[in-house]
Enzyme design. Structure first.
Site, PDB file in Angstrom:
ATOM      1  N   ARG A 166     120.181  96.922 -10.641  1.00 47.92           N
ATOM      2  CA  ARG A 166     119.226  96.366 -11.825  1.00 47.92           C
ATOM      3  C   ARG A 166     119.172  97.441 -12.907  1.00 47.92           C
ATOM      4  O   ARG A 166     119.054  96.680 -14.068  1.00 47.92           O
ATOM      5  CB  ARG A 166     117.878  95.982 -11.175  1.00 47.92           C
ATOM      6  CG  ARG A 166     117.838  95.031 -10.080  1.00 47.92           C
ATOM      7  CD  ARG A 166     116.504  94.866  -9.772  1.00 47.92           C
ATOM      8  NE  ARG A 166     116.335  93.819  -8.769  1.00 47.92           N
ATOM      9  CZ  ARG A 166     115.469  93.531  -8.150  1.00 47.92           C
ATOM     10  NH1 ARG A 166     114.401  94.382  -7.960  1.00 47.92           N
ATOM     11  NH2 ARG A 166     115.271  92.550  -7.338  1.00 47.92           N
ATOM     12  N   TYR A 208     100.453 107.627 -15.047  1.00 48.83           N
ATOM     13  CA  TYR A 208     101.460 106.988 -14.102  1.00 48.83           C
ATOM     14  C   TYR A 208     101.659 108.370 -13.021  1.00 48.83           C
ATOM     15  O   TYR A 208     102.332 108.123 -11.944  1.00 48.83           O
ATOM     16  CB  TYR A 208     102.784 106.669 -14.516  1.00 48.83           C
ATOM     17  CG  TYR A 208     102.835 105.560 -15.733  1.00 48.83           C
ATOM     18  CD1 TYR A 208     101.628 104.817 -15.706  1.00 48.83           C
ATOM     19  CD2 TYR A 208     103.673 105.211 -16.306  1.00 48.83           C
ATOM     20  CE1 TYR A 208     101.791 103.739 -16.667  1.00 48.83           C
ATOM     21  CE2 TYR A 208     103.738 104.620 -17.300  1.00 48.83           C
ATOM     22  CZ  TYR A 208     102.818 103.564 -17.363  1.00 48.83           C
ATOM     23  OH  TYR A 208     102.689 102.470 -18.314  1.00 48.83           O
ATOM     24  N   ASP A 234     109.686 105.851 -21.008  1.00 47.22           N
ATOM     25  CA  ASP A 234     108.430 105.407 -21.194  1.00 47.22           C
ATOM     26  C   ASP A 234     107.482 105.852 -20.143  1.00 47.22           C
ATOM     27  O   ASP A 234     107.553 105.369 -18.791  1.00 47.22           O
ATOM     28  CB  ASP A 234     108.358 103.952 -21.365  1.00 47.22           C
ATOM     29  CG  ASP A 234     106.727 103.636 -21.923  1.00 47.22           C
ATOM     30  OD1 ASP A 234     106.479 103.756 -23.149  1.00 47.22           O
ATOM     31  OD2 ASP A 234     105.776 103.421 -20.916  1.00 47.22           O
ATOM     32  N   LYS A 267     101.324 108.677 -22.595  1.00 49.89           N
ATOM     33  CA  LYS A 267     100.098 107.965 -23.146  1.00 49.89           C
ATOM     34  C   LYS A 267      98.905 108.737 -22.493  1.00 49.89           C
ATOM     35  O   LYS A 267      98.958 109.292 -21.469  1.00 49.89           O
ATOM     36  CB  LYS A 267     100.254 106.576 -22.570  1.00 49.89           C
ATOM     37  CG  LYS A 267     101.263 106.018 -22.814  1.00 49.89           C
ATOM     38  CD  LYS A 267     101.321 104.572 -22.534  1.00 49.89           C
ATOM     39  CE  LYS A 267     102.925 103.850 -22.217  1.00 49.89           C
ATOM     40  NZ  LYS A 267     103.111 103.894 -20.981  1.00 49.89           N
ATOM     41  N   HIS A 321      96.397 104.953 -24.270  1.00 49.57           N
ATOM     42  CA  HIS A 321      96.782 103.989 -23.362  1.00 49.57           C
ATOM     43  C   HIS A 321      96.088 102.484 -23.564  1.00 49.57           C
ATOM     44  O   HIS A 321      96.714 101.403 -23.366  1.00 49.57           O
ATOM     45  CB  HIS A 321      96.790 104.487 -22.041  1.00 49.57           C
ATOM     46  CG  HIS A 321      97.788 104.123 -20.820  1.00 49.57           C
ATOM     47  ND1 HIS A 321      98.387 104.571 -20.057  1.00 49.57           N
ATOM     48  CD2 HIS A 321      98.285 102.831 -20.864  1.00 49.57           C
ATOM     49  CE1 HIS A 321      99.086 103.918 -19.316  1.00 49.57           C
ATOM     50  NE2 HIS A 321      99.179 102.564 -19.669  1.00 49.57           N
TER      51      HIS A 321
END
Ligand SMILES: NC(=O)c1ccc[n+]([C@@H]2O[C@H](COP(=O)([O-])OP(=O)(O)OC[C@H]3O[C@@H](n4cnc5c(N)ncnc54)[C@H](OP(=O)(O)O)[C@@H]3O)[C@@H](O)[C@H]2O)c1
Length: 308
Positions: A265, A77, A72, A102, A135
């Site tokens: 993680r 970004y 995503d 987006k 967005h």
């Protein structure tokens, strides 16, 4: 039309080497959800918000190696290029990785949106995206007109350059307006949703109208992980707090794509398919809802940021 949660397997899961990653075909344990346009989406993906452009290819490479097949990103970004680079370098088939981007808030006018979307495909280096979203609704900008923006996304879908189209941060009133004035029901609505912000009116509207809910900031950027309710369930199940919260999302039918640049993680957040919550756990997690006070991000009714 309700959204169907399927158990059909998509993409790939574990691998030992690049060779194996590029040649295996269909062993993922990530469930797939069928969107209202018939297209499947992997319920678990990897988000790249706030990953600097220069670090993005490395993070996406780690995610692909951990088994994620859904990324995503967004124009705002500024890291779509790294996403495309990592997918190409992985040797995986383009069809085996689900990619969402987006629209930049600065480009809601149709001519601008067309140009921005072409730029997205160019940055990614692909001739289509699996999913393209508005967005933010930006109801206080562009004379409140997100309808003509949505009709422009319909063009992208008709052209086959966006296989599915959807919205992000749309409130119920925004969705009702699209339903009244346009032909296409959004395939997804990507909203802030985590134990401190259940966002239930929006999620319920989505469900009732066949719109899949994608939960952004699924662990509230870490803010919920120290909560005593979450840590106590984690101890009980011998899992980490992040795994408990992500598992809760999956069991509720939400689509999630946690972000991390920490390899351990990234693996931990994918390791969600060999346990389940026990009776009472979901109710305890949902009792943490703080309503509007639980927001970590902006309120979509007033948010009006446009990048320079
Ligand atoms: N549509 C929208 O308006 C919107 C808004 C926000 C986000 N999103 C999407 O949703 C994705 C996820 O949201 P998000 O990035 O805001 O937040 P998030 O996934 O809820 O949390 C990310 C944060 O949690 C940390 N973290 C991740 N896994 C962890 C673990 N297992 N244990 C402890 N800490 C952990 C990460 O740190 P490290 O990286 O240091 O490991 C990072 O600081 C984004 O990447 C983006 O794709 C969309």
């Amino acid at each position: 039309m309700p959204v169907a949660v399927q158990t059909e397997h998509v993409g790939l899961l574990h691998f030992e080497s690049e060779q194996q990653m590029s040649t295996s075909t269909s062993t993922s344990i990530v469930p797939s959800i069928t969107l209202n346009d018939g297209n499947p989406i992997p319920q678990l993906g990897f988000g790249v918000f706030q990953i600097p452009p220069e670090d993005t290819a490395r993070a996406v490479d780690s995610a692909l190696h951990a088994g994620y097949r859904h990324i995503d990103t967004a124009e705002m970004y500024r890291n779509e290029r790294g996403v495309g680079e990592a997918i190409r370098a992985s040797g995986l088939d383009r069809e085996d990785v689900y990619v969402t981007s987006k629209l930049n808030n600065s480009y809601h006018r149709p001519a601008d949106a067309r140009h921005a979307f072409a730029q997205t495909l160019s940055e990614l280096g692909f001739d289509y995206v699996d999913l393209f979203l508005i967005h933010w609704p930006l109801p206080t900008l562009y004379d409140g007109d997100f309808v003509s923006t949505w009709k422009t996304l319909e063009e992208f879908q008709h052209e086959g350059r966006a296989r599915s189209i959807g919205v992000s941060n749309f409130q119920v009133a925004h969705l009702e307006r699209l339903a009244a004035e346009t032909e296409t029901v959004p395939a997804v609505n990507q909203i802030e949703l985590h134990p401190y912000l259940l966002n239930e009116p929006v999620r319920a509207y989505d469900e009732e109208h066949g719109i899949a809910t994608e939960a952004w900031s699924p662990i509230a950027q870490g803010a919920v992980l120290g909560d005593p309710v979450i840590t106590s369930i984690a101890r009980e199940l011998d899992r980490t707090p992040a795994q408990v919260v992500l598992r809760w999302h999956l069991e509720r039918g939400n689509i999630v794509f946690p972000k991390s640049t920490t390899p351990a993680r990234i693996t931990e957040n994918f390791d969600l398919f060999d346990f389940q919550l026990e009776p009472g756990h979901s109710e305890a997690i949902e009792a943490l809802d703080r309503g509007a006070d639980g927001r970590t991000g902006p309120n979509p009714d007033t948010f009006a940021y446009t990048p320079a």
